[in-house]
Design an enzyme around this catalytic site. Structure first.
Site, mmCIF file in Angstrom:
data_model
loop_
_atom_site.group_PDB
_atom_site.id
_atom_site.type_symbol
_atom_site.label_atom_id
_atom_site.label_comp_id
_atom_site.label_asym_id
_atom_site.label_seq_id
_atom_site.Cartn_x
_atom_site.Cartn_y
_atom_site.Cartn_z
ATOM 1 N N ASP A 233 0.804 -1.144 -0.018
ATOM 2 C CA ASP A 233 0.051 -0.090 0.060
ATOM 3 C C ASP A 233 0.728 1.217 -0.108
ATOM 4 O O ASP A 233 1.850 1.283 0.867
ATOM 5 C CB ASP A 233 -0.872 -0.128 1.319
ATOM 6 C CG ASP A 233 -1.769 1.203 1.239
ATOM 7 O OD1 ASP A 233 -2.935 1.000 0.438
ATOM 8 O OD2 ASP A 233 -1.809 2.022 2.272
ATOM 9 N N GLU B 211 1.871 -0.187 -4.935
ATOM 10 C CA GLU B 211 0.945 0.984 -5.250
ATOM 11 C C GLU B 211 1.690 2.117 -5.138
ATOM 12 O O GLU B 211 2.246 2.471 -4.196
ATOM 13 C CB GLU B 211 -0.432 1.136 -4.051
ATOM 14 C CG GLU B 211 -1.410 2.132 -4.745
ATOM 15 C CD GLU B 211 -2.348 2.596 -3.336
ATOM 16 O OE1 GLU B 211 -3.581 2.908 -3.883
ATOM 17 O OE2 GLU B 211 -1.783 2.418 -2.294
ATOM 18 N N ASP C 124 -10.802 1.822 -4.544
ATOM 19 C CA ASP C 124 -10.792 3.354 -4.702
ATOM 20 C C ASP C 124 -11.253 3.992 -5.614
ATOM 21 O O ASP C 124 -11.124 5.272 -5.567
ATOM 22 C CB ASP C 124 -8.885 3.732 -4.400
ATOM 23 C CG ASP C 124 -8.613 3.204 -3.047
ATOM 24 O OD1 ASP C 124 -9.178 3.093 -2.013
ATOM 25 O OD2 ASP C 124 -7.430 3.065 -3.314
#
Ligand code: GLC
Length: 556
Positions: free
Chosen positions: A201, A252, A326
């Site tokens: 993340d 990410e 998201d």
């Protein structure tokens, strides 16, 4: 390992957001047993691996991206025994498991932060980033990505801690070697269990410039995005754990650059296997601003794909995707979620799945799920959406109607609505009351219908997954944009010494003619897949509303 034999270069990965996937009971939130009950469905689709968004213990302020214990399963999702069962059964079905690792920050409920809070002498104080006030206020002007300033005061010690996201998500101090040891330990724990890979993340935000100065021209991101020591940190973690276990890794990367991504995902495997970047999903931001209602810029979309496809070829590896937890649903965003829902869902799928990289399918995308088109703020749950509503309506003077229209287009809840399984109440997601309202179109759009209909979006995705495995040029060919300036068509070729693949896409609802350049001998071309019946041959084609066609030309 040689480039061609790494399994993930021909794989397709399915993302599960457990809270919204399948509730095995009546809690109203999804769980691990629910996922286990759907492994047959995922196998039918052809999924090679599941990326599971966080299932660790968490107060769920940011739905699990605020972790309070990295070694425990959130009881809302089940137990460690449930997780072990999922891992085992997924493996029996030939499906790998990729865990989400959130180590830019922890929840403020984590025991490290609880010990650090209010105590400058805590052994965990230096796990986080603390600064003294400047002129009686926040140490600098950096903004939280969820709105407001990125610093929160600890009154007991009169120091601020940094939180790039919600104030309940405190940033870890990666300068501290002990923090890096903890991260290795966490990843080692899950790899040792047999987990096959990790999604990291916001991993390009872990290294902050250490002077923490004001950003005169922005929100501070240039001081911590792809920061000074990020490559060094990734190499350290990779050497200690990823390489040891042969884990697949996807980072990410927030607001990153091509140059950094070439290094993050370089073929030498020293950092990560591949990267997510988001530039192609900012084409409907107005002047770079997400919280606006804007049409998408089609020419810019093609330019961005061209830059990344050619820039990573032979140098690195990208994740291919339109949707995640998201992002709004792509069929509502770039397609037509009414009249041409099925056609546009298939066309959008083909246009990214035929690129180079590893495709990711976000739950529900494979049945063409749409945004729910909520009309009231009480329907939203996401911390980012509710924060932004408060800031923009109560402080910036945006009208409620305008803000609701923006949220209906941009909110992360658009993709978090429960998975639509069947025509039963709440789309068969739960026997209780769902935590977030199901989209009203579930009687028509659901997995049961899709599996029964050979012409469904579902079987189109299944075919795309199979093509990637069968046709080498999809993995290795160079990318050539055939019509960079065309206002309606997105047509590209993929080419190696043996094969040429053409992916021709009409992004709009008007039919349009296209003459394939004579360098491509269409009389030799085989149409592998389309979302319409294709009868014509030759170089002049007519592409119907949202039509896609994939052609293969074997060079002999
Ligand atoms: C990533 C996640 C997002 C989360 C954020 C903070 O962008 O995908 O859901 O809110 O990181 O952890």
């Amino acid at each position: 390992m040689s480039v061609q034999t790494e399994w993930w270069r021909t794989a397709t990965i399915y993302q599960i957001y457990p809270k919204s996937f399948c509730d095995s009971g009546s809690k109203g939130t999804g769980d691990i047993q629910g996922i286990i009950s759907k492994l047959g469905y995922l196998k039918l689709l052809g999924t090679d691996a599941i990326w599971l968004t966080p299932v660790y213990e968490s107060p769920m302020v940011d739905n699990g991206y605020d972790i309070s214990d990295y070694y425990a399963i959130n009881p809302d999702f089940g137990t460690m025994a449930d997780f072990d069962e999922l891992l085992e059964k997924a493996h029996q079905n030939g499906i790998r498991i990729i865990m989400d690792i959130v180590v830019n920050h922890t929840s403020t409920a984590h025991k490290w932060f609880q010990s650090a809070l209010g105590d400058k002498n805590s052994p965990y104080r230096d796990y986080y980033i603390w600064k003294d006030p400047v002129d009686g206020r926040e140490p600098n002007n950096w903004a939280s990505k969820f709105g407001g300033n990125a610093w929160e005061l600890d009154e007991a010690t009169n120091q601020y801690y940094l939180h790039l996201f919600a104030k309940e998500q405190a940033d870890l101090n990666w300068e501290n070697p002990q923090v890096r040891e903890e991260v290795k330990h966490i990843i080692d724990f899950w790899a040792e269990k047999g987990v096959d890979g990790f999604r990291l993340d916001v991993i390009n935000l872990i290294s902050k410039q250490q002077d923490f100065t004001d950003d005169e021209s922005g929100d501070g991101r240039r001081f911590y995005t792809d920061g000074p020591r990020v490559h060094e940190y990734l190499q350290e973690i990779s050497e200690a754990v990823f390489q040891k276990y042969g884990s697949v890794t996807v980072g990410e990367m927030s607001s990153t650059t091509l140059e950094h991504c070439q290094q993050y995902s370089a073929n030498d495997g020293k950092e990560l296997s591949m990267v997510f970047n988001f530039h192609h999903l900012k084409v409907d931001y107005s002047n770079g601003e997400k919280w606006t209602k804007a049409p998408f810029d089609f020419i810019q979309l093609k330019q961005i794909f061209n830059k990344w496809q050619t820039g990573l070829n032979g140098k690195g590896w990208g994740a291919l995707f339109w949707c995640n937890h998201d992002q709004p649903r792509v069929v509502s965003r770039l397609g037509d979620d009414q009249q041409y829902r099925v056609e546009s869902a298939k066309m959008l799928a083909a246009s990214v799945h035929m690129m180079q990289g590893t495709p990711y399918i976000y739950q529900g995308e494979e049945i063409g799920m749409t945004n729910p088109h909520y009309t009231d703020i009480s329907q939203y749950r996401d911390v980012e959406s509710t924060n932004m509503y408060d800031i923009m309506v109560n402080h910036d003077g945006v009208s409620k109607e305008d803000m609701l229209a923006i949220l209906a287009q941009k909110s992360r809840d658009n993709s978090r609505t429960p998975m639509q399984w069947n025509t039963e109440e709440h789309a068969g997601f739960t026997q209780g009351q769902p935590w977030l309202e199901v989209a009203r179109n579930y009687p028509e759009i659901n997995a049961a219908h899709a599996v029964d209909d050979p012409d469904s979006v579902f079987y189109f995705y299944q075919k795309l997954i199979q093509l990637r495995k069968a046709i080498p040029v999809i993995t290795s060919g160079e990318y050539i944009d055939l019509l960079p300036e065309h206002k309606q068509l997105f047509c590209y070729a993929r080419r190696d010494e043996k094969q040429t693949l053409l992916c021709l896409n009409n992004y709009y609802s008007e039919e349009v003619e296209y003459s394939v350049p004579p360098t491509f001998s269409m009389e030799k071309a085989q149409c592998l897949l389309s979302n319409y019946d294709v009868a014509e041959s030759g170089n002049t084609l007519s592409l119907r509303p949202y039509e896609t066609r994939i052609y293969l030309i074997e060079e002999c």
